[in-house]
Design a protein around this motif. Structure first.
Motif, PDB file in Angstrom:
ATOM      1  N   ASN A 207      -8.355 -24.323  17.436  1.00 55.03           N
ATOM      2  CA  ASN A 207      -8.379 -25.652  17.312  1.00 55.03           C
ATOM      3  C   ASN A 207      -9.611 -26.296  17.751  1.00 55.03           C
ATOM      4  O   ASN A 207      -9.744 -27.561  18.025  1.00 55.03           O
ATOM      5  N   GLN A 209     -13.364 -27.982  18.118  1.00 55.10           N
ATOM      6  CA  GLN A 209     -13.739 -28.833  17.081  1.00 55.10           C
ATOM      7  C   GLN A 209     -15.106 -28.489  16.590  1.00 55.10           C
ATOM      8  O   GLN A 209     -15.600 -29.068  15.703  1.00 55.10           O
ATOM      9  N   ARG A 214     -14.634 -23.951  14.015  1.00 52.92           N
ATOM     10  CA  ARG A 214     -13.811 -24.172  12.749  1.00 52.92           C
ATOM     11  C   ARG A 214     -13.888 -23.212  11.878  1.00 52.92           C
ATOM     12  O   ARG A 214     -13.138 -22.882  11.049  1.00 52.92           O
ATOM     13  N   ARG A 244      -0.822 -23.612   9.177  1.00 48.06           N
ATOM     14  CA  ARG A 244      -1.836 -25.143   9.647  1.00 48.06           C
ATOM     15  C   ARG A 244      -0.897 -26.243   9.608  1.00 48.06           C
ATOM     16  O   ARG A 244       0.144 -26.374   8.817  1.00 48.06           O
ATOM     17  N   ARG A 246       1.040 -29.894  10.088  1.00 51.82           N
ATOM     18  CA  ARG A 246       0.957 -31.298  10.018  1.00 51.82           C
ATOM     19  C   ARG A 246       2.465 -31.458   9.470  1.00 51.82           C
ATOM     20  O   ARG A 246       2.938 -30.781   9.232  1.00 51.82           O
ATOM     21  N   GLY A 260      -6.583 -33.358   4.876  1.00 52.53           N
ATOM     22  CA  GLY A 260      -6.724 -34.280   6.238  1.00 52.53           C
ATOM     23  C   GLY A 260      -6.754 -33.524   7.463  1.00 52.53           C
ATOM     24  O   GLY A 260      -6.593 -32.163   7.216  1.00 52.53           O
ATOM     25  N   ASP A 261      -6.535 -34.157   8.392  1.00 52.80           N
ATOM     26  CA  ASP A 261      -6.498 -33.341  10.011  1.00 52.80           C
ATOM     27  C   ASP A 261      -5.541 -32.314   9.852  1.00 52.80           C
ATOM     28  O   ASP A 261      -4.248 -32.736   9.498  1.00 52.80           O
ATOM     29  N   HIS A 263      -3.537 -29.079  12.641  1.00 50.32           N
ATOM     30  CA  HIS A 263      -3.813 -27.860  13.834  1.00 50.32           C
ATOM     31  C   HIS A 263      -3.239 -26.848  13.236  1.00 50.32           C
ATOM     32  O   HIS A 263      -2.088 -26.661  12.640  1.00 50.32           O
TER      33      HIS A 263
END
Length: 280
Positions: A207, A209, A214, A244, A246, A260-261, A263
């Motif tokens: 994770n 950045q 990435r 992944r 979310r 989208g974002d 983690h």
């Protein structure tokens, strides 16, 4: 002995007997499914999509639609356990039918087991010639209202299918569990301290950045998303999957845009380990 004390002792004995007779899904039921059912019912394209490798799969139930259909011209919505929906209500919205509804012998699972019980196969003997087990066999996935006609037309299609079936004790255990309302006592796998430390290190790496990190993380995910990962010094039987994360996130392919974002997370494998899905 005073009456009050006698009643207290009696109630305590009754409660102890009731507790002794309670069936635990993890302790009593899943081992039966693991021994007798998961050879067929433990992967994405299980017959009728009924996955008996976990309590979540049993509660999800079954679906008439096959996962793989070479004749379709449009993509189907994926139905991956632990990924594309969470909870019974979400799976019902996706068209899955309960195999536990009705409880006791009224449940579809109980009726399929009873059908198998009514047509036992001989131990260590050839299967009957009229029992279709080839790869071209069409799976039948009857709903509760269709079961009587299904059983009449397919008397040898009970469960477990095409094997010698359950022992008397196994059958009694499943009957009692269904009669109790088919409760599932969930017990999430907890990482050991050694596993937790390594998970934290890997998630920190995945994770990061900066652009290089990435890119590396994406490459690792796209190559490991199906893998069952075991950590050095980890507990026997503990495996993890790279996802992944979310709430929620589920893409059809590992290189699809997650929208989208997110983690990267290493989450425990929650169902039974079987060779056909165990990629290490």
């Amino acid at each position: 002995m005073p009456l009050r004390l006698f009643l207290f002792v009696l109630l305590a004995l009754v409660a102890a007997v009731v507790r002794a007779e309670e069936i635990s899904y993890r302790r009593d039921v899943q081992p039966i499914f693991t021994a007798k059912c998961v050879a067929c019912h433990a992967c994405y394209d299980s017959p009728c999509q009924l996955n008996l490798g976990s309590g979540e799969g049993v509660q999800r139930g079954a679906h008439k639609r096959p996962v793989y259909n070479g004749l379709r011209t449009e993509a189907e919505e994926p139905t991956r356990l632990f990924l594309d929906a969470e909870g019974e209500a979400a799976w019902r919205r996706k068209g899955f039918q309960s195999v536990l509804e009705g409880g006791g012998q009224a449940a579809l699972l109980a009726r399929m087991l009873e059908l198998g019980r009514s047509q036992p196969l001989a131990h260590n003997a050839r299967l009957p010639e009229d029992l279709e087990i080839g790869i071209g066999r069409q799976n039948s996935c009857p709903l509760p209202g269709e079961f009587e006609a299904f059983a009449r037309d397919n008397p040898r299609a009970g469960m477990p299918f095409a094997v010698t079936g359950l022992t008397d004790d196994e059958y009694a255990t499943l009957k009692q569990w269904l009669a109790q309302g088919a409760p599932v006592d969930a017990a999430p796998l907890e990482p050991s301290s050694a596993e937790a430390a390594q998970i934290a290190d890997w998630e920190r790496l995945l994770n990061a950045q900066d652009k290089r990190s990435r890119l590396v993380a994406r490459w690792l995910y796209e190559h490991l998303f199906l893998a069952h990962l075991h950590f050095e010094g980890g507990a026997p039987g503990h495996f993890f999957q790279l996802v992944r994360s979310r709430t929620p996130i589920a893409t059809r392919r590992p290189d699809d845009d997650p929208g989208g974002d997110f983690h990267y997370r290493l989450r425990p494998i929650r169902d039974v380990i079987v060779h056909k899905t165990h990629i290490t």
